[in-house]
Design a protein around this motif. Sequence first.
Motif: not given
Lengths: 106, 142
Positions: B49-59, B80-83, B126-131
């Motif tokens: 929410i804080h860092y991915a988009y400067s002009n809005g987008g979905d997650l 959004g931006v690679a992070f 960006n794909v973050f996966t947690m198990t």
Amino acid sequence: MAPSYAVEVAGDNARVTLSGKLDAVSAPQLAEELKKLVGTKIAKVVFFAEGLEYLSSAGLRVIVFAKQKIGPATEVIFVRAQQGVKDVISMTGFDGFVTFADSFPA
Amino acid sequence: MHTLTVPAVMERFKEMNDFIERESLAAGFDRKTTNKILLAGEEILVNVIHYAYSNGGDLTISCGPAPGAGGIVIEISDSGVAFNPLDAGEPDLSLPVEERPIGGLGIFMVKNIMDEVRYKRENGRNVFTMTKRLPGEGSADS
């Protein structure tokens, strides 16, 4: 449903009653309340945490804020914290500067 | 596999949180463990929410069963931006102190809570996966 945090100053103690969730949504509101204490002579910030069900790192940030900004010598006390909340504080090593208590005054 | 796609804004955070909560309880985790899973989810979601988009987008949040005997796999992705949150980033000093990450604390909690965390950059996402595995299945804690 906006959580409200009762912050009450009695002498050099600030008493904060927490309830529900202290997360990314609600923590900034509490931070606003605590900012009002900056520059005052507060020795202890006492969080009454019995009703607090959930604490995230955004909430922990507020605790750090209490410690760092109100005064490095400020004592941070959690009264009757639930186990899950204690776990989060311990997991992050913050139990080093938070005192857990069953009542306040002790 | 259940999926939720919403704008990556704080106003929609509760919806994201409620979705993970439902999925965690449905997967068989108790309240205490569910709260920890929510904590891990919050860290990743708030980062997006804080860092991915400067002009809005979905997650997008996708939840499904963990491979093997039981548990949950939660995938959080954005375009959004690679992070890579696993490379605990430099604190953003332009943020007010209470919004500033406490140097990698959040991701430390995520790693501590979950049994497995992975990041990949794939097709511009960006794909973050947690198990998290159910107790007794090699879980990190009870």
